[in-house]
Design an enzyme around this catalytic site. Structure first.
Site, mmCIF file in Angstrom:
data_model
loop_
_atom_site.group_PDB
_atom_site.id
_atom_site.type_symbol
_atom_site.label_atom_id
_atom_site.label_comp_id
_atom_site.label_asym_id
_atom_site.label_seq_id
_atom_site.Cartn_x
_atom_site.Cartn_y
_atom_site.Cartn_z
ATOM 1 C CE LYS A 119 0.943 1.120 4.499
ATOM 2 N NZ LYS A 119 1.734 2.317 4.901
ATOM 3 C CG ASP A 136 -0.677 0.218 8.359
ATOM 4 O OD1 ASP A 136 -1.370 1.137 8.828
ATOM 5 O OD2 ASP A 136 0.460 0.390 7.887
#
Length: 284
Positions: A14, A140
């Site tokens: 990401k 996350d």
């Protein structure tokens, strides 16, 4: 029991398109506002289910397997504990994402483990239940389980899916491991960026509150940014060390990549609002 190997479960990277730190909470965690987008580049995991309940991990990176605190094994054990399943798994990790790079490698591996084993063990947990387990492993992890580009607040657990442009990125991976914990504990870290509404954030110039500090602590990061910003709008992702430049086309990204100094390494990837993991899950 079918012991065949279920292959090619992606653990994508990401990028934090911006990262604002709004304050420090009483528990030591930080209030954040950040925007996550996936890229079509990452690690890959294969799984073979067993009835013994044993969990084993294989990887070309010996330091990954040697660490019994590895997020992949911790994720699998947590799923066993939460569901009471008697099943186990043999797991193979093809690790290509740098560790300590700010692109979510370990968190993504953990999320893919939870999503894949929930499917392969038929434990039947909802996406939200998996995200709750994931949050115990790292802030996350729920982003990767959620599988959609998202605006995040709180410590990163409050997610709102967003539709973003899907540009091409050139990501440079400086050969340095940045400790997220050290960055967030550092006295020089800015912690007072005002909270803004998403609509305002989308129209403001994006920045990363950790970028200046990490650049000062790690000259390799500063050097990579200084080079990349000559070619495209560029920022650091997460707490670093990776930096990325945004391009309208693959050709533009490749033209810049061809000029990359021999002392630097990196890769080209496409931004994607839907995680490759979600596409793999849909094939089951």
């Amino acid at each position: 029991m079918n012991n065949s190997i279920s292959k090619a479960w992606p653990a994508p990277a990401k990028l934090n398109l911006f990262l604002h730190i709004n304050g420090r909470r009483a528990d030591g965690y930080h209030e954040l506002q950040t925007l996550f987008q996936f890229i079509d580049y990452g690690d890959q995991l294969d799984f073979a289910i067993n009835e013994t309940g044993e969990l084993t991990l294989h990887s070309t990176m010996s330091n990954v397997v040697a660490n019994s605190d590895n997020l992949i094994l911790r994720a699998a054990k947590l799923l066993q504990q939460q569901t009471g399943t008697q099943l186990g798994a043999e797991i193979w990790l093809d690790k290509i994402l740098p560790m300590g790079g700010g692109i979510g490698g370990g968190s993504s591996d953990a999320a893919t483990t939870l999503v894949a084993l929930n499917q392969l063990w038929a434990t039947g947990l909802s996406q939200q239940q998996l995200a709750d387990i994931g949050l115990q492993l790292g802030a996350d992890v729920p982003v990767f389980i959620n599988g959609l580009a998202a605006f995040a607040e709180g410590v990163g657990e409050k997610l709102l899916s967003v539709e973003l442009d899907e540009p091409w990125y050139l990501v440079i991976t400086p050969d340095v491991h940045v400790s997220t914990g050290e960055v967030f504990q550092h006295p020089q870290l800015p912690r007072n960026t005002p909270k803004l509404k998403l609509a305002d954030l989308m129209h403001n110039k994006w920045h990363n509150d950790c970028e200046q500090l990490v650049s000062e602590l790690h000259p390799q990061v500063a050097k990579a940014l200084a080079w990349l910003i000559e070619y495209a709008p560029s920022r650091m992702t997460g707490t670093g060390a990776c930096v990325f430049g945004t391009f309208d086309s693959r050709q533009q990204a490749e033209t810049a990549f061809a000029q990359l100094p021999a002392s630097m390494s990196g890769f080209i990837a496409k931004g994607t609002n839907k995680s490759p993991l979600m596409l793999r899950l849909a094939q089951c």
